[in-house]
Design a protein around this motif. Structure first.
Motif, mmCIF file in Angstrom:
data_model
loop_
_atom_site.group_PDB
_atom_site.id
_atom_site.type_symbol
_atom_site.label_atom_id
_atom_site.label_comp_id
_atom_site.label_asym_id
_atom_site.label_seq_id
_atom_site.Cartn_x
_atom_site.Cartn_y
_atom_site.Cartn_z
ATOM 1 N N ARG A 44 6.232 9.365 -1.587
ATOM 2 C CA ARG A 44 5.465 8.997 -1.656
ATOM 3 C C ARG A 44 5.144 7.924 -3.314
ATOM 4 O O ARG A 44 5.012 7.778 -3.898
ATOM 5 N N VAL A 45 5.475 9.084 -4.024
ATOM 6 C CA VAL A 45 5.728 8.819 -5.925
ATOM 7 C C VAL A 45 5.657 7.386 -5.626
ATOM 8 O O VAL A 45 4.800 6.502 -6.848
ATOM 9 N N GLN A 46 7.000 6.830 -5.375
ATOM 10 C CA GLN A 46 7.892 5.596 -5.996
ATOM 11 C C GLN A 46 6.542 4.373 -5.102
ATOM 12 O O GLN A 46 6.585 3.674 -5.450
ATOM 13 N N ALA A 47 6.609 5.066 -3.785
ATOM 14 C CA ALA A 47 5.330 4.116 -3.321
ATOM 15 C C ALA A 47 3.931 3.764 -3.837
ATOM 16 O O ALA A 47 3.930 2.448 -4.022
ATOM 17 N N ARG B 293 0.829 -1.565 0.161
ATOM 18 C CA ARG B 293 0.299 -0.227 -0.200
ATOM 19 C C ARG B 293 1.024 1.706 0.086
ATOM 20 O O ARG B 293 1.035 1.537 0.765
ATOM 21 N N GLY B 294 1.097 1.383 -1.009
ATOM 22 C CA GLY B 294 1.361 3.399 -1.191
ATOM 23 C C GLY B 294 1.879 4.227 0.056
ATOM 24 O O GLY B 294 2.024 4.654 0.714
ATOM 25 N N VAL B 295 0.556 4.684 0.562
ATOM 26 C CA VAL B 295 0.051 5.433 1.910
ATOM 27 C C VAL B 295 0.948 5.000 3.373
ATOM 28 O O VAL B 295 1.761 5.537 3.253
ATOM 29 N N ALA B 296 1.318 3.799 3.438
ATOM 30 C CA ALA B 296 2.023 3.107 4.075
ATOM 31 C C ALA B 296 3.476 3.080 4.604
ATOM 32 O O ALA B 296 3.910 3.271 4.569
#
Length: 235
Positions: free
Chosen positions: A67-70, A56-59
């Motif tokens: 954030r963009v990489q996630a 999950r990107g936010v996590a």
């Protein structure tokens, strides 16, 4: 059938079954059988799956990751889930196409609206992976966007809860379920149906949402047939 063309939104966590992470083949097979019941009745089905069972990107961003990489990692997770569902559907002899907003030509078609609609008209289940293709947008937003683009009649959000409640029914035994609720009431009461961007986009385009328990056998067919299952969000 009440609905001719639907977009089914599933969370990545739904694919875990009783596991702590990853994908449960048994749960995938159950979902494939549920979808087959409505495909056999000539309902056109598109699917958007989250990636929370994998990443999950936010996590990731909350732990210091860019954030963009996630979010890009989260998009790839949705493609993995899409491939898993595609395999389960094809095991059930349902023709499918996986389209990705992120170009991965070796494993998925690029998202092309007209092609997606043609697949649906031919009775194929179209699975949309890769989210919107942009960071900072959830798979809820991707689901609403794709539903609008393909002219879906409704978004069916399959969860492990049988509708929308005044509060979390898993934490509050006194929570009350809504059978019908308006978009305005959801916003006024602060109920969590989808993220705000997705929900507002659905409201602006007058696209109804039905939240229901996907894990109960036969529920998907009942919803598509027009039975009062779960909670319907309308204008």
């Amino acid at each position: 059938m009440k609905y001719k063309r639907i977009l089914l939104k599933l969370s990545g966590e739904a694919l875990m079954g009783d596991r702590q992470y990853g994908i449960d083949p048994k749960r995938l097979a159950e979902y494939a059988n549920e979808i087959k019941q409505i495909i056999d009745r000539d309902v056109q089905v598109a699917v958007v799956i989250g990636g929370g069972n994998i990443f999950r990107g936010v996590a990731g961003a909350s732990k210091g990751m860019d954030r963009v990489q996630a979010d890009h990692m989260g998009m790839l997770a949705t493609v993995i889930n899409g491939l898993a569902l595609q395999s389960a559907l094809e095991d059930a002899e349902i023709p499918t196409r996986l389209q990705s907003a992120v170009k991965i030509n070796e494993v998925a078609e690029p998202f092309i609206r007209r092609r997606a609609m043609r697949h649906l008209e031919k009775g194929r289940v179209v699975i949309f992976g890769g989210g919107t293709g942009n960071p900072y947008f959830t798979t809820d937003s991707a689901a609403v966007l794709r539903a609008i683009e393909i002219n879906a009649d409704v978004i069916l959000k399959g969860t492990r809860v049988d509708g929308i409640y005044t509060s979390d029914p898993e934490k509050n035994a006194d929570a009350t379920k809504f059978d019908f609720i308006s978009f305005d009431d959801v916003l006024r009461k602060g109920l969590k149906v989808m993220d705000t961007t997705a929900f507002t986009l659905s409201q602006e385009n007058e696209l109804p949402i039905v939240v229901f328990d996907m894990n109960k056998t036969g529920n998907l067919l009942k919803v598509v047939s027009g039975e009062s299952i779960g909670t319907q969000v309308n204008l």
